[in-house]
Design a protein around this motif. Structure first.
Motif, PDB file in Angstrom:
ATOM      1  N   ARG A  40      12.596   0.287  -4.277  1.00 23.39           N
ATOM      2  CA  ARG A  40      11.291  -0.119  -3.741  1.00 23.39           C
ATOM      3  C   ARG A  40      10.878  -1.530  -4.137  1.00 23.39           C
ATOM      4  O   ARG A  40      10.110  -2.161  -3.413  1.00 23.39           O
ATOM      5  CB  ARG A  40      10.221   0.869  -4.206  1.00 23.39           C
TER       6      ARG A  40
ATOM      7  N   TRP B 183       0.798  -1.244   0.000  1.00 23.09           N
ATOM      8  CA  TRP B 183       0.000   0.000   0.000  1.00 23.09           C
ATOM      9  C   TRP B 183       0.829   1.292   0.000  1.00 23.09           C
ATOM     10  O   TRP B 183       2.017   1.294   0.202  1.00 23.09           O
ATOM     11  CB  TRP B 183      -0.967  -0.052   1.163  1.00 23.09           C
ATOM     12  N   PRO B 184       0.202   2.491  -0.169  1.00 22.27           N
ATOM     13  CA  PRO B 184       0.916   3.699  -0.543  1.00 22.27           C
ATOM     14  C   PRO B 184       2.028   4.117   0.409  1.00 22.27           C
ATOM     15  O   PRO B 184       1.877   3.984   1.603  1.00 22.27           O
ATOM     16  CB  PRO B 184      -0.170   4.762  -0.542  1.00 22.27           C
ATOM     17  N   VAL B 185       3.101   4.636  -0.210  1.00 26.59           N
ATOM     18  CA  VAL B 185       4.208   5.104   0.618  1.00 26.59           C
ATOM     19  C   VAL B 185       4.548   6.541   0.239  1.00 26.59           C
ATOM     20  O   VAL B 185       4.100   7.478   0.850  1.00 26.59           O
ATOM     21  CB  VAL B 185       5.446   4.209   0.431  1.00 26.59           C
TER      22      VAL B 185
ATOM     23  N   LEU C 110       9.820  -2.536  -0.664  1.00 25.20           N
ATOM     24  CA  LEU C 110       8.457  -2.954  -0.363  1.00 25.20           C
ATOM     25  C   LEU C 110       8.140  -4.370  -0.838  1.00 25.20           C
ATOM     26  O   LEU C 110       7.257  -5.009  -0.292  1.00 25.20           O
ATOM     27  CB  LEU C 110       7.456  -1.987  -1.015  1.00 25.20           C
TER      28      LEU C 110
ATOM     29  N   PRO D 113       3.000  -0.503   4.489  1.00 22.38           N
ATOM     30  CA  PRO D 113       1.692   0.129   4.259  1.00 22.38           C
ATOM     31  C   PRO D 113       0.569  -0.836   4.582  1.00 22.38           C
ATOM     32  O   PRO D 113       0.620  -2.011   4.211  1.00 22.38           O
ATOM     33  CB  PRO D 113       1.732   0.465   2.768  1.00 22.38           C
TER      34      PRO D 113
ATOM     35  N   CYS E 292      -3.000   2.650  -8.811  1.00 27.17           N
ATOM     36  CA  CYS E 292      -1.780   2.226  -8.122  1.00 27.17           C
ATOM     37  C   CYS E 292      -0.567   2.959  -8.687  1.00 27.17           C
ATOM     38  O   CYS E 292      -0.443   3.139  -9.899  1.00 27.17           O
ATOM     39  CB  CYS E 292      -1.607   0.716  -8.286  1.00 27.17           C
TER      40      CYS E 292
ATOM     41  N   THR F 294       1.553  -0.374  -3.781  1.00 27.12           N
ATOM     42  CA  THR F 294       1.421   0.862  -3.007  1.00 27.12           C
ATOM     43  C   THR F 294      -0.024   1.331  -2.892  1.00 27.12           C
ATOM     44  O   THR F 294      -0.285   2.529  -2.794  1.00 27.12           O
ATOM     45  CB  THR F 294       2.251   1.981  -3.653  1.00 27.12           C
TER      46      THR F 294
END
Length: 846
Positions: free
Chosen positions: A101, A18-20, A132, A208, A245, A238
């Motif tokens: 990432r 999920w978002p960063v 991530l 996230p 996304c 993210t």
């Protein structure tokens, strides 16, 4: 640990959703990067995406005058893998990869790894603070004696597909000698951003979270769901929805994240764009693989279509000489070879047959000649399965369009019902001892010239001299008589007297076949290095048991005879391809259990499915209980990764002797040569039956022994036989002789039945409380009663609730196969500790 060095180049593939942070960097793609000295870091400075791999190997960070800031890169994505190996003086990767990432693991080295950090003696921490996900591939972080903050990373959360990925954390600095997340600073103040998972003392692991994780449908797993109960898309790293996304796990399409580019073109291995967009970028849309490329591949050239647009067209022009698999690259995707093709395979240990099938599958025409020489690996030319014509614009010796010489194992030419037209030129076949002359002569109809094949061009003596051809080849009809999970018994028809005269035994060929589309020459390697296994039975028994098979696996098989050859008797027999599937069996234990606790009253468990499922996994049985741990027991939950071992299954041997053996030719030929002397030098009429003699005690006893008198034959009382009676008597006598001969003939093929019995699993007893005596008498088994939480076979995680804080729990997981009595594996165990209340409060404050 030296044997692990070749395994260091690996791919990285993990999962987090999920978002960063939003990125505004200029997006610049680079190819694979080899970093071997400080000056090489300049290659990375302008790269945003690396379409390939990054390898840091043997870099000396103690040499030269530079600042760590000068080594920083803007790399946020690596499409293949990251390797860090034997870098002297390297303390952390945080300065080098501050924005990395995702590692996609699309082209894993050795088809296995995505991230490897190995033998870096000064490395203190990994420091990949924004990582991530590792989408595909294994992770191996080993033999870094000063490395800390390895056990503090939630590797399960990084994985893209936890059931297919593994990680290995071994021989680094002991976890008990390292700082811990949320630990005190030098001033003895606890860190404010502390959490249970961190990359170092100053950087917690970015994790996230979805909108919610509780009360979601079971199908959502650990991905979570939105407030409406809709599962979040795991393809988005993210965010919860793939439509908006900012970082996709696989490819970014127009409508969101997708697993592959459909009706669009792939660029930089991360994005799908239209044909027009590809051309607007000054690139070329490549039809093969639907890729958007800067330049045409090696065997393709730029051409202008009718609209004046640039396209890539496969150009296969010239005379190609294939000696190894590396020479096939220029022939990939060729429809027409504008020239000639020569195949002369020089390395008998190279598994090249499959490469030939993949590279030449599209070839339909050869404008010159086809020459196949000195290639012992080839058993057929079926890798040219779509070849329609050989034009013969250029000929060997100005005469021959198809030139096949000195191929020891070649025994077949084209696929069945495949007709190749030879428009100009003749045939030349010599020194192919296993290729029957009749098969070559059938190519007469392929010659457009209509000229007859001469003995000088195609020898009936040097072709097919080592095999039986023509009418001497018969058909076998093997049948699967019985099977279990690991063995099958095959029975043949009775061989007639002519066949028995020359029969030595049978050879059984078999291979795994997920689909029933196998042909006898698929992937066959003449020197034995292929995926066909072989069992030799050097006797005349028509029954044979093939053992050591995999449970719940479909196999293809065929049978051929081993025969001796006389001048006046030449007989051989083959069967067609047939199939069977073994029965299911108990699975092996689950590969690994990993537990983590972020809330003091619950544990999140993950486990990997069995490496040998041996059937369809119907369910998992999970149990847990509170465990009293003594002071002598170490913190198992912290070092659980070190408790697991990777067990490597022994690969089945390849058919025929191994490459290092002197006798690399067919296994059946070796058996033939071993068995033939016994057949020749032992008379078939030799009577081995034991004869009885009267025992002689002494000399006087010998003198008193009387010779047995032969009873006198009484004169027949029957009347004189007429001719009609004599004929009838003779017919009856012959019929008795025929029946006795036939019974003796069958007995020669039906011996050793006891040795061919296959053991079967016992059925379930009707009485669920049957005693041991009853089980033995009724030949049944009582079904075990297993307690635990039942979970579906496709679920590999579970939350355990209502637990006590800072308490050890022993967890067991069993895998159970459908359709097998007592078909649950042995339990796999793990010792997991719930987190403390203080850590829970700290994590809630983050």
């Amino acid at each position: 640990m030296g044997h692990l060095v070749p395994l260091l180049l690996v791919f990285f593939g993990f999962g987090a959703p999920w978002p960063v942070l939003a990125r505004t960097d200029n997006q610049t793609a680079c190819g694979s990067l080899e970093i071997n000295e400080i000056a090489d870091f300049r290659k990375m400075q302008n790269c945003t995406y690396v379409v390939g791999h990054i390898r840091l190997a043997h870099v000396d960070f103690t040499a030269g005058n530079y600042s760590l800031e000068s080594l920083a890169s803007n790399v946020s994505e690596i499409s293949d893998y990251l390797m860090v190996y034997r870098c002297n003086g390297l303390l952390t990767l945080q300065k080098i990869f501050p924005r990395l990432r995702i590692i996609r693991g699309q082209a894993q080295l050795f088809d296995k790894y995505a991230l490897v950090v190995y033998e870096n003696r000064n490395l203190r921490e990994l420091g990949l603070v924004e990582l991530l996900r590792v989408q595909k591939g294994f992770i191996r972080i080993e033999s870094n004696p000063m490395l800390c903050f390895v056990e503090t990373i939630d590797w399960m959360y990084l994985m893209g597909n936890a059931t297919e990925q593994h990680y290995s954390l071994k021989h680094n600095k002991p976890h008990g000698q390292c700082p811990w997340c949320g630990g005190p600073l030098a001033e003895f103040d606890f860190l404010k951003n502390a959490s249970e998972h961190c990359w170092n003392l100053n950087a917690a692991q970015l994790r996230p979270q979805p909108p919610r994780s509780k009360d979601c449908p079971p199908a959502c797993g650990i991905s979570g769901c939105d407030n409406a109960g809709i599962c979040c898309d795991h393809n988005c790293v993210t965010g919860c929805y793939s439509q908006n996304c900012s970082l996709c796990a696989n490819y970014q399409g127009k409508s969101g994240c997708v697993n592959q580019c459909i009706a669009s073109y792939e660029i930089n291995r991360r994005q799908c764009i239209s044909k027009r967009e590809c051309k607007d970028l000054g690139r070329i849309p490549l039809v093969r693989g639907y890729q958007c490329v800067k330049k045409c591949p090696g065997n393709q050239k730029k051409v202008l279509d009718a609209k004046g647009m640039i396209q890539c067209q496969v150009e296969c022009k010239g005379d190609f000489h294939v000696k190894s698999a590396a020479d096939l690259e220029d022939l990939q995707d060729c429809l027409t070879i504008n020239g000639s093709l020569t195949i002369e395979l020089t390395n008998i240990k190279e598994k090249i047959v499959e490469a030939l099938e993949n590279a030449l599958v599209s070839v339909k025409e050869i404008t010159g000649y086809l020459k196949v020489i000195h290639s012992a690996q080839l058993m057929s030319l079926t890798f040219l399965q779509n070849l329609d014509s050989i034009r013969g614009d250029k000929l060997v010796e100005n005469k021959y369009a198809l030139f096949v010489v000195n191929n020891y194992h070649l025994e077949h030419i084209w696929p069945p019902n495949h007709h190749v037209i030879i428009q100009r030129g003749m045939l030349f076949f010599h020194l192919n001892p296993r290729l029957c002359y009749e098969k070559i002569h059938q190519l007469q109809s392929s010659l457009k010239s209509g000229e007859n094949i001469s003995v000088a061009d195609v020898s009936p003596n040097s072709n097919g001299e080592r095999v039986i051809c023509g009418d001497g080849v018969r058909s076998l009809k093997p049948v699967v008589e019985d099977l279990n999970s690991t063995a099958v018994r095959i029975i043949m028809d009775y061989m007639d007297w002519d066949g028995m005269e020359t029969l030595i035994g049978y050879s059984y060929y078999y291979k795994e076949a997920p689909q029933q589309n196998v042909t006898m020459y698929d992937g066959r390697h003449g020197c034995g290095h292929d995926n066909w296994l072989m069992d030799i039975s050097p006797n005349k028994s028509r029954r044979h048991v093939i053992r050591n098979l995999k449970p719940y696996t479909q196999y293809a098989y065929f049978v051929k005879t081993l025969t001796r050859t006389d001048y006046h008797i030449q007989i051989d027999a083959y069967s067609k391809i047939a199939y069977f599937q073994t029965l299911p069996d108990r699975p092996s234990p689950v590969v690994r259990i990993r537990g983590s606790s972020e809330i003091s009253s619950q544990i999140l468990l993950h486990w990997w499915p069995p490496s040998r499922p041996n059937g369809i996994i119907k369910k998992y049985l999970l149990t847990y209980e509170k465990q009293n741990v003594t002071k002598e027991v170490k913190d198992v939950s912290a070092s659980i990764a070190d408790l697991d071992c990777d067990c490597v299954d022994v690969l089945p041997y390849y058919s025929g002797p191994q490459p290092d053996d002197e006798d690399y030719y067919n296994k059946d030929q070796i058996t033939y040569e071993d068995a033939l002397p016994n057949l020749i030098y032992v008379s078939r009429y030799y009577d081995n039956r034991r004869k009885e003699f009267d025992k002689v005690v002494d000399y006087e006893h010998l003198l008193t022994m009387k010779k047995k008198e032969v009873p006198t034959t009484l004169a027949p009382t029957n009347p004189v036989l007429t001719n009609k009676t004599l004929v009838k008597k003779a017919a009856e006598t012959y019929e008795m002789f025929r029946m006795k001969s036939e019974m003796r003939h069958k007995d020669m093929q039906d011996f050793d039945r006891e040795k061919c019995k296959i053991r079967h699993a016992m059925p379930k007893c009707q009485n669920s409380h049957a005693s041991v005596v009853q089980q033995v008498e009724e030949k049944c088994v009582v079904e075990e009663t297993l307690n635990g939480i039942e979970l579906p076979g496709n679920q590999h995680f579970y939350y355990i609730f209502n637990l006590e804080p800072e308490t050890y729990y022993r967890v067991t997981v069993r895998a159970c196969v459908d359709g097998v009595v007592n078909g649950c594996s042995n339990p796999a165990e793990a010792l997991v500790k719930t987190t403390g209340l203080r850590i829970e409060r700290l994590m809630k404050d983050v």
